[in-house]
Scaffold this motif. Structure first.
Motif, short mmCIF file in Angstrom:
data_model
loop_
_atom_site.label_atom_id
_atom_site.label_comp_id
_atom_site.label_asym_id
_atom_site.label_seq_id
_atom_site.Cartn_x
_atom_site.Cartn_y
_atom_site.Cartn_z
N SER A 288 0.85 -1.19 0.00
CA SER A 288 0.00 0.00 0.00
C SER A 288 0.88 1.24 0.00
O SER A 288 1.88 1.30 0.72
CB SER A 288 -0.91 0.00 1.24
OG SER A 288 -1.73 1.14 1.26
N LYS B 195 -2.56 7.89 1.70
CA LYS B 195 -3.44 8.07 2.86
C LYS B 195 -2.98 9.26 3.72
O LYS B 195 -3.81 10.04 4.21
CB LYS B 195 -3.48 6.79 3.68
CG LYS B 195 -4.02 5.60 2.90
CD LYS B 195 -3.84 4.30 3.66
CE LYS B 195 -4.28 3.12 2.79
NZ LYS B 195 -4.06 1.83 3.44
N TRP C 272 -7.06 6.39 -2.56
CA TRP C 272 -6.35 6.39 -1.29
C TRP C 272 -6.54 5.10 -0.49
O TRP C 272 -5.66 4.69 0.26
CB TRP C 272 -6.73 7.60 -0.43
CG TRP C 272 -8.19 7.74 -0.08
CD1 TRP C 272 -9.10 8.52 -0.71
CD2 TRP C 272 -8.88 7.10 0.99
NE1 TRP C 272 -10.33 8.41 -0.11
CE2 TRP C 272 -10.21 7.54 0.94
CE3 TRP C 272 -8.51 6.20 1.99
CZ2 TRP C 272 -11.19 7.10 1.84
CZ3 TRP C 272 -9.48 5.76 2.89
CH2 TRP C 272 -10.79 6.21 2.82
N ALA C 273 -7.69 4.42 -0.66
CA ALA C 273 -7.91 3.19 0.09
C ALA C 273 -7.11 2.03 -0.49
O ALA C 273 -6.66 1.15 0.25
CB ALA C 273 -9.40 2.84 0.09
N GLU D 84 -7.45 -1.59 0.66
CA GLU D 84 -8.18 -1.58 1.93
C GLU D 84 -9.50 -0.83 1.76
O GLU D 84 -9.82 0.08 2.50
CB GLU D 84 -7.34 -0.93 3.02
CG GLU D 84 -6.05 -1.68 3.31
CD GLU D 84 -5.25 -1.03 4.41
OE1 GLU D 84 -5.55 -1.29 5.59
OE2 GLU D 84 -4.33 -0.25 4.09
N THR E 15 -7.27 2.18 8.24
CA THR E 15 -8.14 2.50 7.11
C THR E 15 -9.54 1.93 7.33
O THR E 15 -10.54 2.59 7.05
CB THR E 15 -7.54 1.94 5.81
OG1 THR E 15 -6.21 2.44 5.66
CG2 THR E 15 -8.37 2.36 4.61
N SER E 16 -9.62 0.69 7.84
CA SER E 16 -10.92 0.10 8.14
C SER E 16 -11.64 0.89 9.22
O SER E 16 -12.87 1.10 9.15
CB SER E 16 -10.75 -1.36 8.57
OG SER E 16 -10.23 -2.15 7.53
N HIS F 93 -13.18 3.91 7.64
CA HIS F 93 -14.42 3.60 6.92
C HIS F 93 -15.60 3.56 7.90
O HIS F 93 -16.69 4.07 7.61
CB HIS F 93 -14.30 2.26 6.20
CG HIS F 93 -13.42 2.29 4.99
ND1 HIS F 93 -13.56 3.24 3.99
CD2 HIS F 93 -12.39 1.48 4.60
CE1 HIS F 93 -12.66 3.01 3.04
NE2 HIS F 93 -11.94 1.96 3.39
#
Length: 730
Positions: A33, A38, A280-281, A284, A383-384, A387
């Motif tokens: 990643s 991010k 950006w994700a 993820e 990241t999760s 969200h």
């Protein structure tokens, strides 16, 4: 015609509950990643938020800040952070969408052999209109006939309405007759629908998951093209580390003005926002519950959802399961991808604001439950977690804006009606005036509005650049559509602020939303019904307007964009719910999308098959109880599995048995049974057969008794007739 069994042989796999508090996370598939992406989004959003908050502080800090002003500043910072992130995401998304549009001609997908891939297309349904859902099932099965790979369509019914259940059974018989030879259509109706949609999927995975490599999840109103389905299978088949690939569905089939506005926004702004999230994700991404493909083994081993301790609405089964499943997949090391470049993914939206609010209430409860997930779950990626926070804040933003308006009003009241202490307690040569920097405030307002509406400007520019939009819609109609959607959204925004605020209050006051099917057809609500639904927004608008006028007519005029929509919420909702208003907008070039001018084949095929299911003749319970041959024919449609412990009893079924023993006829029994008891009886072949035998025996005995009672009278009548005939001959 090939007739398949309703349910194939079970191939079970384990799907254990995941421990939220587990300290162990398996990163065997940790994706590469680009962390800088991010960090860039985070830094840009925080920098813009910090600048706006500083400007707001300078507006208020002409004199020393009061408690109300500090509270106003804090709420402003929370609200503006949401707007700044949306702006940064949209800016990046616009750049990525334009680059994707320019490179679309030269890019080519590398074909992957999927001839051995086993893919099931799952259709979870819950009390849905059969003539709305089953045509899409048949259309999907037909379009996948002859496709590389092996495909099955599986209807996962959670229906609890006995009348709809009987319609589903009649519909399945039609599907079996018309299904293609190489794409089986399966059907399973759960006897007890524990844990709602997440439990529905879980029941399927634990019983049949071993038969399939991948599962494409449809919603009850989903449509996907053959090319998109094949692209999804290729994408996940080529990447062994990928657990889920999510498309960005666009709305289709809108007729009312509200639905057309939503459809236009999803078609024009959706690609921009989707490209931003995907940028950006990266690996993820998130899951939105449908129009996505999932690796079945990954879902089974890492995304079994436990219940949240406590009762609904904040505890119990997780309603918005999709976000949490994506987070658990990432925790276990599986990639979760969002693919905005894949077109051909569609869904039908709610036709009216009333229907939208009903669905929104359920989503609000599900997102508020994510607070408990964030508090309990260990080892989730940041990241999760973002969200999940993003989903929570999408509903908290509405009450925060209302609090911001209220604090501004209280501050104005304080400055208008309270006597200020100009010189304070200490010695001072000059008074302290309770004023604000109006010039800086105006500049901040203009910048805030620019940031707020920037995604719509990006959408307009994207529409002018996109070859599809230029060819099918045109630059002029795209601009008219953006202007029309802007007017509708400005009118709707305060109404949705009020309804979402009410939803948040309802959740935190302990009221469970339940689970009701979404309205799929055009809304035809009377004005009286509409007004009843708008009591809270109307009252709020009248209250805010009255308070603002009492403070200052200028302040009331400044607040008018919000209060006008609230006061006139009933006529606005009534008018935007009319298909005639939507048709008028479409004819005059407003709210037109490429999909509305050239509707996708997958949607048209499903719509053309509606007559097949519009005239179904379902069985009646009374008929089934007296016709054992008919019972044997439908027995294969009934799932014999009851998720009960050996000593457990299903109360509706127990009550149906008790009423069956006491009823003297099937008609009396049918009148005595509640809907839940009727449903339980329909789901139990053994009980249906036992009651059928009992009532058939009762009918036979009654006929025998009636025959014995009428035999002497019949003999007497026969003798009298013979005597009269002899007398006549004489």
């Amino acid at each position: 015609m090939t007739v398949y069994r309703s349910r194939p042989t079970e191939f079970p796999v384990d799907m254990p509950d995941q421990a939220f508090r587990s300290r162990r996370a398996e990163f065997r598939h940790r994706p590469r990643s680009r962390l800088w992406r991010k960090l860039f989004v985070l830094a840009a959003s925080l920098a813009l938020t910090g600048w706006a908050t500083h400007e707001m502080y300078q507006v208020l800090a002409v004199s020393s800040l009061t408690i109300l002003e500090w509270m106003l500043l804090a709420v402003f910072a929370l609200n503006i952070s949401w707007i700044c992130f949306a702006f940064v995401n949209a800016t990046i998304g616009f750049i990525c969408a334009v680059r994707a549009e320019r490179s679309a001609v030269t890019s080519s997908a590398v074909p992957v052999s999927i001839s051995t891939a086993r893919t099931v297309i799952a259709f979870p349904v819950y009390n849905e209109p059969v003539d709305q859902v089953f045509p899409a099932v048949l259309a999907t099965a037909r379009q996948m006939a002859g496709a590389p790979g092996r495909y099955e369509c599986f209807i996962l019914s959670d229906t609890t309405d006995p009348d709809i259940a009987l319609l589903e059974e009649a519909g399945v018989r039609q599907l079996q007759k018309k299904a293609p030879a190489d794409v089986a259509i399966r059907y399973r109706r759960r006897t007890i629908n524990h844990h709602r949609k997440a439990g529905n999927i879980r029941d399927f995975v634990t019983r049949w998951g071993g038969r399939y490599d991948f599962m494409i999840v449809y919603d009850a109103d989903s449509h996907m093209s053959r090319e998109t389905i094949l692209a999804l299978v290729e994408a996940i088949h080529a990447q062994p580390r990928t657990g889920l690939v999510q498309t960005i569905p666009q709305l289709v089939g809108a007729r009312t003005l509200f639905a057309r506005a939503q459809q236009f926004a999803s078609a024009l702004y959706g690609p921009v926002l989707g490209h931003g999230i995907a940028w950006w994700a990266q690996k993820e991404g998130n899951f939105w519950g449908h129009n996505a493909i999932i690796r079945v083994s990954a879902l089974a081993e890492s995304a079994g959802l436990p219940s949240i301790p406590g009762k609904a609405p904040l505890g119990g089964s997780i309603l918005s399961h999709d976000f949490v499943e994506a987070a658990l997949l990432r925790r276990a090391g599986w990639n979760v991808e969002i693919r905005p470049d894949l077109g051909g993914s569609y869904e039908e939206g709610p036709p009216t604001i009333i229907d939208h609010v009903v669905r929104d209430r359920r989503w609000c409860q599900g997102n508020m439950q994510h607070m408990a997930v964030l508090a309990r779950a260990r080892q989730l990626t940041w990241t999760s977690r973002f969200h999940l926070v993003n989903g929570i804040f999408s509903y908290l933003a509405s009450p925060l804006w209302l609090i911001f308006i209220t604090l501004g009003m209280l501050l104005s009241l304080q400055n208008s009606f309270m006597v200020p202490d100009y010189f304070g307690d200490g010695a001072s040569l000059f008074p302290t005036w309770p004023v604000i920097d109006s010039e800086r405030a105006l500049s901040l307002f203009v910048v805030t509005m620019a940031i707020l509406f920037a995604p719509k400007i990006y959408g307009l520019l994207y529409g002018w650049i996109s070859r599809t939009w230029r060819r099918k819609v045109g630059a002029a109609r795209t601009a008219v559509g953006v202007a029309s959607e802007l007017v509708v959204s400005v009118l709707m925004a305060p109404i949705l602020m009020a309804t979402q605020t009410g939803a948040v209050i309802s959740v935190f006051s302990g009221r469970d939303s339940g689970w009701s099917p979404q309205a799929r057809s055009d809304g035809r609500y009377s004005f009286a019904t509409t007004f009843t639904q708008c009591i809270f927004p109307t009252f709020l608008g009248v209250f805010l307007t009255g308070a603002a006028i009492a403070i200052s007519p200028v302040y009331a005029a400044w607040l008018a964009p919000a209060t006008v929509g609230l006061i006139f919420s009933a006529p606005i909702i009534y008018f935007t719910s009319k298909p005639e208003a939507g048709d008028f907008a479409g004819r005059h070039g407003g709210l037109v999308t490429p999909a509305s001018l050239d509707e996708p084949d997958c949607y048209l095929d499903a719509r053309s098959l509606k007559p097949v299911f519009a005239s179904l003749e379902p069985d009646r319970l009374q008929t089934l109880l007296l016709d054992r041959d008919r019972q044997r024919e439908r027995a294969s449609l009934i799932d014999p599995f009851w998720p009960l412990d050996p000593n457990d009893v299903h109360p509706p079924l127990a009550m149906a048995r008790a009423r069956g023993e006491r009823a003297s006829s099937v008609y009396e029994l049918s009148a005595l049974l509640s809907p839940a008891e009727r449903m339980a009886l329909l789901n139990s072949n053994g009980d249906m057969q036992a009651m059928s035998f009992r009532f058939s025996s009762v009918v036979a005995r009654r006929r025998q008794l009636e025959g014995n009672a009428t035999a002497p009278a019949q003999a007497k009548w026969t003798a009298a007739s013979a005597q009269s005939m002899r007398d006549g001959k004489a």
